[in-house]
Design a protein around this motif. Structure first.
Motif, PDB file in Angstrom:
ATOM      1  N   PHE A  18      35.914  37.130  36.554  1.00 50.53           N
ATOM      2  CA  PHE A  18      36.630  35.920  37.183  1.00 50.53           C
ATOM      3  C   PHE A  18      35.478  34.623  36.555  1.00 50.53           C
ATOM      4  CE2 PHE A  18      36.967  32.535  39.762  1.00 50.53           C
ATOM      5  CZ  PHE A  18      38.238  32.201  40.169  1.00 50.53           C
ATOM      6  N   ASN A  19      34.468  35.064  35.993  1.00 43.73           N
ATOM      7  CA  ASN A  19      33.671  33.313  35.436  1.00 43.73           C
ATOM      8  C   ASN A  19      34.036  33.830  34.476  1.00 43.73           C
ATOM      9  OD1 ASN A  19      31.609  32.409  35.041  1.00 43.73           O
ATOM     10  ND2 ASN A  19      30.406  32.891  34.100  1.00 43.73           N
ATOM     11  N   LEU A  20      34.575  35.270  33.387  1.00 44.56           N
ATOM     12  CA  LEU A  20      34.714  35.436  31.947  1.00 44.56           C
ATOM     13  C   LEU A  20      35.771  34.733  32.258  1.00 44.56           C
ATOM     14  CD1 LEU A  20      34.592  35.753  29.385  1.00 44.56           C
ATOM     15  CD2 LEU A  20      36.404  37.656  29.853  1.00 44.56           C
ATOM     16  N   LEU A  21      36.997  34.093  33.421  1.00 42.75           N
ATOM     17  CA  LEU A  21      38.014  33.760  32.979  1.00 42.75           C
ATOM     18  C   LEU A  21      38.152  31.793  32.798  1.00 42.75           C
ATOM     19  CD1 LEU A  21      41.280  33.970  33.039  1.00 42.75           C
ATOM     20  CD2 LEU A  21      41.372  34.670  35.736  1.00 42.75           C
ATOM     21  N   LYS A  22      37.322  31.396  34.713  1.00 44.97           N
ATOM     22  CA  LYS A  22      37.821  30.319  35.085  1.00 44.97           C
ATOM     23  C   LYS A  22      36.952  29.215  34.460  1.00 44.97           C
ATOM     24  CE  LYS A  22      38.564  27.238  37.381  1.00 44.97           C
ATOM     25  NZ  LYS A  22      39.852  25.753  36.745  1.00 44.97           N
ATOM     26  N   GLY A  23      35.056  30.032  34.425  1.00 49.81           N
ATOM     27  CA  GLY A  23      34.063  29.581  33.371  1.00 49.81           C
ATOM     28  C   GLY A  23      33.927  29.076  32.307  1.00 49.81           C
ATOM     29  N   PHE A  24      34.872  29.953  31.389  1.00 48.51           N
ATOM     30  CA  PHE A  24      34.512  29.961  30.326  1.00 48.51           C
ATOM     31  C   PHE A  24      36.034  29.450  29.139  1.00 48.51           C
ATOM     32  CE2 PHE A  24      30.636  33.260  30.647  1.00 48.51           C
ATOM     33  CZ  PHE A  24      30.221  32.545  29.987  1.00 48.51           C
ATOM     34  N   THR A  25      36.528  30.012  29.480  1.00 48.75           N
ATOM     35  CA  THR A  25      38.159  29.671  28.598  1.00 48.75           C
ATOM     36  C   THR A  25      38.831  28.260  29.905  1.00 48.75           C
ATOM     37  OG1 THR A  25      39.769  30.742  31.178  1.00 48.75           O
ATOM     38  CG2 THR A  25      38.973  32.112  28.333  1.00 48.75           C
ATOM     39  N   GLY A  26      38.644  28.881  31.769  1.00 46.47           N
ATOM     40  CA  GLY A  26      38.929  27.142  32.345  1.00 46.47           C
ATOM     41  C   GLY A  26      39.853  27.094  32.822  1.00 46.47           C
ATOM     42  N   LEU A  27      40.473  28.932  32.802  1.00 44.78           N
ATOM     43  CA  LEU A  27      42.199  28.900  33.092  1.00 44.78           C
ATOM     44  C   LEU A  27      42.109  29.370  34.765  1.00 44.78           C
ATOM     45  CD1 LEU A  27      43.463  31.029  29.740  1.00 44.78           C
ATOM     46  CD2 LEU A  27      43.547  28.621  30.458  1.00 44.78           C
ATOM     47  N   SER A  28      42.691  28.640  35.173  1.00 42.97           N
ATOM     48  CA  SER A  28      43.011  29.423  37.132  1.00 42.97           C
ATOM     49  C   SER A  28      44.228  30.482  37.253  1.00 42.97           C
ATOM     50  CB  SER A  28      43.436  27.990  37.363  1.00 42.97           C
ATOM     51  OG  SER A  28      41.916  27.740  38.018  1.00 42.97           O
ATOM     52  N   ASN A  29      43.639  31.056  37.707  1.00 41.69           N
ATOM     53  CA  ASN A  29      44.968  32.754  37.690  1.00 41.69           C
ATOM     54  C   ASN A  29      44.787  33.508  38.753  1.00 41.69           C
ATOM     55  OD1 ASN A  29      46.758  34.809  37.405  1.00 41.69           O
ATOM     56  ND2 ASN A  29      45.648  36.019  35.643  1.00 41.69           N
ATOM     57  N   LEU A  30      45.460  32.433  39.796  1.00 42.69           N
ATOM     58  CA  LEU A  30      45.067  33.371  41.197  1.00 42.69           C
ATOM     59  C   LEU A  30      45.810  34.571  41.294  1.00 42.69           C
ATOM     60  CD1 LEU A  30      46.928  30.198  43.214  1.00 42.69           C
ATOM     61  CD2 LEU A  30      44.498  31.287  42.369  1.00 42.69           C
ATOM     62  N   ALA A  31      46.086  35.410  40.308  1.00 45.07           N
ATOM     63  CA  ALA A  31      47.013  36.949  40.636  1.00 45.07           C
ATOM     64  C   ALA A  31      45.340  38.145  39.458  1.00 45.07           C
ATOM     65  CB  ALA A  31      48.124  36.597  39.374  1.00 45.07           C
ATOM     66  N   HIS A  32      44.420  37.490  39.020  1.00 46.24           N
ATOM     67  CA  HIS A  32      43.300  38.131  38.911  1.00 46.24           C
ATOM     68  C   HIS A  32      43.259  39.805  39.947  1.00 46.24           C
ATOM     69  CE1 HIS A  32      39.656  38.783  36.203  1.00 46.24           C
ATOM     70  NE2 HIS A  32      39.198  38.832  37.242  1.00 46.24           N
ATOM     71  N   PRO A  33      43.012  39.408  41.324  1.00 49.50           N
ATOM     72  CA  PRO A  33      42.756  40.051  41.951  1.00 49.50           C
ATOM     73  C   PRO A  33      44.122  41.511  41.926  1.00 49.50           C
ATOM     74  CG  PRO A  33      42.132  37.933  43.167  1.00 49.50           C
ATOM     75  CD  PRO A  33      42.809  37.597  41.747  1.00 49.50           C
ATOM     76  N   GLY A  34      45.338  40.784  41.790  1.00 47.19           N
ATOM     77  CA  GLY A  34      46.597  41.585  41.567  1.00 47.19           C
ATOM     78  C   GLY A  34      46.025  42.847  40.664  1.00 47.19           C
ATOM     79  N   MET A  35      45.529  41.755  39.406  1.00 47.55           N
ATOM     80  CA  MET A  35      45.753  42.840  37.675  1.00 47.55           C
ATOM     81  C   MET A  35      44.388  43.900  37.972  1.00 47.55           C
ATOM     82  SD  MET A  35      45.882  39.434  35.680  1.00 47.55           S
ATOM     83  CE  MET A  35      46.702  38.721  35.840  1.00 47.55           C
ATOM     84  N   ILE A  36      43.172  43.413  39.100  1.00 49.13           N
ATOM     85  CA  ILE A  36      42.000  44.745  38.886  1.00 49.13           C
ATOM     86  C   ILE A  36      43.102  45.746  40.149  1.00 49.13           C
ATOM     87  CG2 ILE A  36      40.278  45.156  40.263  1.00 49.13           C
ATOM     88  CD1 ILE A  36      39.629  41.947  39.233  1.00 49.13           C
ATOM     89  N   LEU A  37      43.826  44.983  41.188  1.00 50.00           N
ATOM     90  CA  LEU A  37      44.053  46.008  42.090  1.00 50.00           C
ATOM     91  C   LEU A  37      45.063  47.049  40.924  1.00 50.00           C
ATOM     92  CD1 LEU A  37      46.111  44.832  45.149  1.00 50.00           C
ATOM     93  CD2 LEU A  37      47.188  46.191  43.886  1.00 50.00           C
ATOM     94  N   LEU A  38      45.968  46.392  40.701  1.00 48.84           N
ATOM     95  CA  LEU A  38      46.551  47.392  39.761  1.00 48.84           C
ATOM     96  C   LEU A  38      46.416  49.108  38.769  1.00 48.84           C
ATOM     97  CD1 LEU A  38      49.726  48.104  39.150  1.00 48.84           C
ATOM     98  CD2 LEU A  38      49.523  46.373  37.198  1.00 48.84           C
ATOM     99  N   GLY A  39      45.241  47.948  37.574  1.00 51.39           N
ATOM    100  CA  GLY A  39      44.066  48.428  37.268  1.00 51.39           C
ATOM    101  C   GLY A  39      43.818  49.615  38.060  1.00 51.39           C
ATOM    102  N   ALA A  40      42.978  49.835  39.246  1.00 51.61           N
ATOM    103  CA  ALA A  40      42.403  50.701  39.899  1.00 51.61           C
ATOM    104  C   ALA A  40      43.331  51.710  40.481  1.00 51.61           C
ATOM    105  CB  ALA A  40      41.675  49.744  41.192  1.00 51.61           C
TER     106      ALA A  40
END
Length: 140
Positions: free
Chosen positions: A24-46
């Motif tokens: 999440f830090n890579l997504l929000k901290g370095f790129t500044g992008l907010s993606n509220l679906a991030h946990p969903g992508m983790i759920l689908l991958g798992a």
């Protein structure tokens, strides 16, 4: 105070959640992008990884397929939200997360709902608790 197996389990969970926090830090901290679906992508991958592993697919191939499933969901979501900005983008990403969560909780035959999938096999050579902790620390 704590038994060694419990402490190993606790440290493994801390390492796994650290890995998720770093993603999440890579997504929000370095790129500044907010993606509220991030946990969903983790759920689908798992779920993809575990279900393929249960079907007899070798673990490295199941890991790759799980990563690809999360990647494809992200690509699909980016196509859907390409022209959206601000709050609309956040609501659409949150909608995607809610849909995935509802499907995962209600498709009992596939995911066992809130009970989850028990007995997920660990990689060969990392079957014991301390060895699995070492693997998670190496990945982090």
């Amino acid at each position: 105070m704590f038994s060694i197996p419990y402490l190993t389990y606790l440290l493994t969970l801390i390492a796994l959640f650290t890995l998720l926090g770093l993603s999440f830090n890579l997504l929000k901290g370095f790129t500044g992008l907010s993606n509220l679906a991030h946990p969903g992508m983790i759920l689908l991958g798992a779920y993809t990884t575990v279900l393929l592993q249960r079907a007899g697919v070798p673990l490295p191939l199941a890991w790759a397929a799980g990563a690809a499933a999360g990647l494809l969901l992200g690509a699909f979501l980016s196509v859907l939200t390409r022209r959206s900005r601000g709050d609309v983008l956040g609501v659409m990403a949150l909608w995607c997360l809610f849909v995935l969560e509802i499907v995962a909780l209600n498709w009992i035959a596939l995911t066992r709902g809130a009970l989850g999938i028990p007995g997920i096999a660990r990689p060969v050579g990392f079957e014991t608790g301390p060895m699995f902790l070492l693997l998670t620390l190496l990945v982090v």
